[in-house]
Design a protein around this motif. Structure first.
Motif, short mmCIF file in Angstrom:
data_model
loop_
_atom_site.label_atom_id
_atom_site.label_comp_id
_atom_site.label_asym_id
_atom_site.label_seq_id
_atom_site.Cartn_x
_atom_site.Cartn_y
_atom_site.Cartn_z
N ASP A 69 4.99 38.11 -40.71
CA ASP A 69 5.99 37.11 -39.95
C ASP A 69 5.44 36.60 -38.75
OD1 ASP A 69 7.47 37.77 -42.08
OD2 ASP A 69 8.81 38.94 -40.91
N CYS A 73 3.85 32.46 -37.55
CA CYS A 73 4.91 31.51 -36.40
C CYS A 73 4.05 31.71 -35.33
CB CYS A 73 6.29 31.84 -36.56
SG CYS A 73 6.66 33.57 -35.82
N SER A 77 9.50 32.71 -32.72
CA SER A 77 10.73 32.28 -33.43
C SER A 77 11.87 33.02 -33.19
CB SER A 77 10.28 32.41 -35.03
OG SER A 77 10.43 33.87 -35.45
N GLY A 78 13.04 32.29 -33.79
CA GLY A 78 14.28 33.05 -33.43
C GLY A 78 14.21 34.41 -33.92
N SER A 79 13.50 34.43 -35.34
CA SER A 79 13.59 35.69 -35.95
C SER A 79 12.90 36.88 -35.09
CB SER A 79 13.17 35.43 -37.53
OG SER A 79 13.02 36.92 -38.00
N SER A 110 1.96 25.15 -30.21
CA SER A 110 3.28 24.90 -29.80
C SER A 110 3.61 23.58 -30.11
CB SER A 110 3.51 24.98 -28.47
OG SER A 110 2.91 24.27 -27.30
N TYR A 117 12.54 31.06 -27.26
CA TYR A 117 13.53 31.63 -28.27
C TYR A 117 14.01 32.74 -27.49
CZ TYR A 117 12.74 28.68 -32.20
OH TYR A 117 12.32 27.79 -33.10
N THR A 129 21.07 33.99 -30.49
CA THR A 129 19.85 33.45 -30.45
C THR A 129 19.78 32.06 -30.36
OG1 THR A 129 18.84 35.23 -32.05
CG2 THR A 129 17.63 33.33 -31.82
N LYS A 131 17.26 28.47 -28.75
CA LYS A 131 15.97 28.09 -28.41
C LYS A 131 16.15 27.12 -27.03
CE LYS A 131 12.03 25.06 -29.96
NZ LYS A 131 11.56 24.10 -31.26
#
Length: 166
Positions: A69, A73, A77-79, A110, A117, A129, A131
Motif C-alpha cells: 500500500d 502511494c 495517503s489518508g489510509s 507529489s 494527510y 482524516t 488533506k
C-alpha cells in the motif's frame, strides 16, 4: 519555533480534565507536533511520546504500514495516515493519537504539490482524516509549522466536540 500558548494550554487542560493520553506518529512534520506537545503545561500527565518515521521502511517496520500500500502511494495517503495513527496509539497505549504524512517540498512524486494527510484516532478508531494543501512555493519549514498549527487547531476542535458530548 513558538506555538500559540493559549492553544497549547487549552489542549493540555482538556486532556487532563478528561484523564486521557495522546501519542504522535509523524513524517512530514518531522517532530514539530512532538515538540508542541512537549511544550504543553503538565505534558507528562497526558503526552506519552511519539515516533518520527520519515521513510517507507521505517513506517513499515515501526508503524506496521502495509508495504505494498505504501509503495503504491509513495507512503502518502489518508489510509497511510490512518494506519499510522492507529498503530502509534497501540504502541504507546494512548487514548488519542495524531499522525502526519505528506510533502513539505514540491517533488515529482507529489505532482509538484505540497500537502499533508493527517489523522486522529480515539480509543482505537479513526475519527478524522483530512488533506491540507499549501501553495507549492511555501518554504519547507514554513509548511511544517503551518501543518502543525493547523493540526493542533483541528485537534482542539475534536476535543471541544468530545467535551460537549460528555
Amino acid at each position: 519555533m513558538e506555538f500559540q500558548k493559549n492553544l497549547l494550554e487549552y489542549i493540555s487542560q482538556s486532556l487532563i480534565s478528561i484523564d486521557e493520553t495522546i501519542s504522535i506518529a509523524e513524517s512530514v512534520t518531522s517532530g514539530c507536533l512532538q515538540l508542541a506537545f512537549s511544550q504543553m503545561p503538565n505534558a507528562p500527565v497526558f503526552y506519552k511520546g511519539g515516533i518520527t518515521a520519515y521513510t517507507l521502511p521505517e513506517k513499515v517496520r515501526l508503524l506496521n504500514v502495509e508495504e505494498e500500500d505504501a509503495e503504491d502511494c509513495g507512503c502518502v495517503s489518508g489510509s497511510i495516515a490512518g494506519t499510522m495513527a492507529l498503530n502509534v496509539a497501540r504502541l504507546f497505549e494512548s487514548d488519542w493519537s495524531i499522525s502526519t504524512t505528506g510533502y513539505c517540498t514540491p517533488v515529482r512524486s507529489s505532482a509538484y504539490k505540497i500537502f499533508t494527510y493527517f489523522s486522529f484516532s480515539y480509543k482505537g478508531e479513526i475519527i478524522l482524516t483530512k488533506k491540507l494543501e499549501l501553495h507549492p512555493r511555501t518554504q519547507a519549514l514554513n509548511a511544517q509549522i503551518y501543518y502543525t498549527e493547523f493540526i493542533l487547531g483541528c485537534f482542539k476542535s475534536e476535543l471541544n466536540r468530545l467535551l460537549i458530548l460528555k
